[in-house]
Design a protein around this motif. Sequence first.
Motif, PDB file in Angstrom:
ATOM      1  N   ALA A   1     -17.371 -23.364  -7.640  1.00 44.08           N
ATOM      2  CA  ALA A   1     -17.857 -24.466  -8.489  1.00 44.08           C
ATOM      3  C   ALA A   1     -19.165 -24.822  -8.275  1.00 44.08           C
ATOM      4  O   ALA A   1     -20.104 -24.830  -9.135  1.00 44.08           O
ATOM      5  CB  ALA A   1     -16.961 -25.525  -8.594  1.00 44.08           C
ATOM      6  N   VAL A   2     -19.630 -25.041  -7.136  1.00 42.39           N
ATOM      7  CA  VAL A   2     -21.043 -25.381  -6.739  1.00 42.39           C
ATOM      8  C   VAL A   2     -22.134 -24.127  -6.969  1.00 42.39           C
ATOM      9  O   VAL A   2     -23.051 -24.465  -7.606  1.00 42.39           O
ATOM     10  CB  VAL A   2     -21.021 -25.706  -5.165  1.00 42.39           C
ATOM     11  CG1 VAL A   2     -22.386 -25.623  -4.652  1.00 42.39           C
ATOM     12  CG2 VAL A   2     -20.569 -27.219  -4.747  1.00 42.39           C
ATOM     13  N   LEU A   3     -21.691 -23.157  -6.683  1.00 36.26           N
ATOM     14  CA  LEU A   3     -22.442 -22.067  -7.009  1.00 36.26           C
ATOM     15  C   LEU A   3     -22.710 -21.851  -8.381  1.00 36.26           C
ATOM     16  O   LEU A   3     -23.739 -21.577  -9.135  1.00 36.26           O
ATOM     17  CB  LEU A   3     -22.037 -20.746  -6.325  1.00 36.26           C
ATOM     18  CG  LEU A   3     -22.373 -20.402  -4.883  1.00 36.26           C
ATOM     19  CD1 LEU A   3     -21.523 -19.060  -4.665  1.00 36.26           C
ATOM     20  CD2 LEU A   3     -23.691 -20.379  -4.606  1.00 36.26           C
ATOM     21  N   LEU A   4     -21.482 -22.019  -9.124  1.00 36.11           N
ATOM     22  CA  LEU A   4     -21.541 -21.645 -10.691  1.00 36.11           C
ATOM     23  C   LEU A   4     -22.190 -22.625 -11.482  1.00 36.11           C
ATOM     24  O   LEU A   4     -22.958 -22.479 -12.369  1.00 36.11           O
ATOM     25  CB  LEU A   4     -20.173 -21.554 -11.078  1.00 36.11           C
ATOM     26  CG  LEU A   4     -20.066 -20.821 -12.540  1.00 36.11           C
ATOM     27  CD1 LEU A   4     -20.468 -19.620 -12.414  1.00 36.11           C
ATOM     28  CD2 LEU A   4     -18.318 -20.680 -12.791  1.00 36.11           C
ATOM     29  N   TYR A   5     -21.880 -23.734 -11.122  1.00 31.64           N
ATOM     30  CA  TYR A   5     -22.348 -25.192 -11.894  1.00 31.64           C
ATOM     31  C   TYR A   5     -23.419 -26.107 -11.442  1.00 31.64           C
ATOM     32  O   TYR A   5     -24.380 -26.368 -12.209  1.00 31.64           O
ATOM     33  CB  TYR A   5     -21.017 -26.051 -12.119  1.00 31.64           C
ATOM     34  CG  TYR A   5     -19.907 -25.515 -12.925  1.00 31.64           C
ATOM     35  CD1 TYR A   5     -20.147 -24.916 -14.207  1.00 31.64           C
ATOM     36  CD2 TYR A   5     -18.716 -25.466 -12.331  1.00 31.64           C
ATOM     37  CE1 TYR A   5     -19.163 -24.084 -14.795  1.00 31.64           C
ATOM     38  CE2 TYR A   5     -17.703 -24.518 -13.068  1.00 31.64           C
ATOM     39  CZ  TYR A   5     -17.800 -24.009 -14.399  1.00 31.64           C
ATOM     40  OH  TYR A   5     -16.816 -23.535 -14.879  1.00 31.64           O
ATOM     41  N   LEU A   6     -23.520 -26.162 -10.206  1.00 31.27           N
ATOM     42  CA  LEU A   6     -24.734 -26.752  -9.689  1.00 31.27           C
ATOM     43  C   LEU A   6     -25.886 -25.985  -9.341  1.00 31.27           C
ATOM     44  O   LEU A   6     -27.020 -26.475  -9.853  1.00 31.27           O
ATOM     45  CB  LEU A   6     -24.297 -27.539  -8.070  1.00 31.27           C
ATOM     46  CG  LEU A   6     -23.518 -28.789  -8.179  1.00 31.27           C
ATOM     47  CD1 LEU A   6     -23.052 -29.239  -7.061  1.00 31.27           C
ATOM     48  CD2 LEU A   6     -24.015 -29.856  -9.225  1.00 31.27           C
TER      49      LEU A   6
ATOM     50  N   SER B   1     -12.691 -23.001 -15.348  1.00 32.25           N
ATOM     51  CA  SER B   1     -12.774 -23.744 -14.050  1.00 32.25           C
ATOM     52  C   SER B   1     -11.190 -23.792 -13.642  1.00 32.25           C
ATOM     53  O   SER B   1     -10.920 -23.418 -12.732  1.00 32.25           O
ATOM     54  CB  SER B   1     -13.169 -25.351 -14.495  1.00 32.25           C
ATOM     55  OG  SER B   1     -14.367 -25.607 -14.679  1.00 32.25           O
ATOM     56  N   SER B   2     -10.531 -23.821 -14.621  1.00 30.57           N
ATOM     57  CA  SER B   2      -8.799 -23.637 -14.560  1.00 30.57           C
ATOM     58  C   SER B   2      -8.494 -22.411 -13.921  1.00 30.57           C
ATOM     59  O   SER B   2      -7.839 -22.165 -13.007  1.00 30.57           O
ATOM     60  CB  SER B   2      -8.172 -23.877 -15.693  1.00 30.57           C
ATOM     61  OG  SER B   2      -8.427 -25.180 -16.250  1.00 30.57           O
ATOM     62  N   ALA B   3      -9.211 -21.225 -14.596  1.00 29.83           N
ATOM     63  CA  ALA B   3      -8.917 -19.871 -14.004  1.00 29.83           C
ATOM     64  C   ALA B   3      -9.470 -19.786 -12.529  1.00 29.83           C
ATOM     65  O   ALA B   3      -8.727 -19.213 -11.906  1.00 29.83           O
ATOM     66  CB  ALA B   3      -9.509 -18.810 -15.131  1.00 29.83           C
TER      67      ALA B   3
END
Length: 79
Positions: A18-23, A42-44
């Motif tokens: 999530a950090v790599l993808l969204y931040l 995100s759920s996947a």
Amino acid sequence: MDPDGNIEGFAHLAMGIAVLLYLLQFPILGPSLTGQFNLLMSSAIFVFCLLYSWMWMLASLFAMRRFERQFRVRSSEVE
């Protein structure tokens, strides 16, 4: 092996993705996925991380039990 380690591993893996993808908006899943938050994606990712972590925990437990059995057999042959 502690089953709680599976949950910790799952959480750290999911947070790292999530950090790599969204931040950082690093396209780890390819150019088709944008850096905008998507609940379905995100759920996947969370489900994938949970299954991936669980699979490696089972594989590690299997290997450790097999190694322990092999070690016990060899140590009893030496004595």
